[in-house]
Design a protein around this motif. Sequence first.
Motif, PDB file in Angstrom:
ATOM      1  N   CYS A  30       0.810  -1.232   0.000  1.00 15.93           N
ATOM      2  CA  CYS A  30       0.000   0.000   0.000  1.00 15.93           C
ATOM      3  C   CYS A  30       0.837   1.273   0.000  1.00 15.93           C
ATOM      4  O   CYS A  30       0.298   2.364  -0.149  1.00 15.93           O
ATOM      5  N   GLU A  32       2.444   2.679   2.513  1.00 21.93           N
ATOM      6  CA  GLU A  32       2.460   3.383   3.794  1.00 21.93           C
ATOM      7  C   GLU A  32       3.846   3.294   4.437  1.00 21.93           C
ATOM      8  O   GLU A  32       4.438   2.216   4.527  1.00 21.93           O
ATOM      9  N   CYS A  44      -2.404  -2.553   5.790  1.00 23.70           N
ATOM     10  CA  CYS A  44      -2.987  -3.532   4.858  1.00 23.70           C
ATOM     11  C   CYS A  44      -2.579  -4.971   5.187  1.00 23.70           C
ATOM     12  O   CYS A  44      -3.002  -5.889   4.506  1.00 23.70           O
TER      13      CYS A  44
END
Length: 145
Positions: A30, A32, A44
């Motif tokens: 993702c 992040e 995620c």
Amino acid sequence: MLSPVPDDDGAPFWQYAARGELRVQACAGCGELRFPPRPCCPHCHSFASEWRLMSGRGRIWSYVVPHPPLLPAYAAQAPYNAIVVELAEAPRIRLVGNLVSGPGAPLDSVAPERIRIGARVQAVYTELAGEPAPLSVPQWILERS
């Protein structure tokens, strides 16, 4: 100074620091950013990760100036500072270190009255003796404006 003890998840952080690079773990699923490093993304739940290069710039988010009594190895340098820096690219990520006057400068090289919340700082690296090998730790200098 006390030497950090790298673990498997954080070992790449210290390998990049030895090259003078500030990198933060990111989820390869993702995207992040996360710190401290860990095996699984809290957003995620992916186990895939990569290390992203940061600018090394940030702002002082908080600080403390310890005074004796301290651990014996630190007492001679007191009063010194310990700062919390929020990274420019990722304000939710905060690193702890010391504000120093330059690379390799002593912990007490910046007068406590010069420290301000919100002051812009830049990462520099100082090599510490460590076992089995030396470690480079990020410290911080005030950005010139």
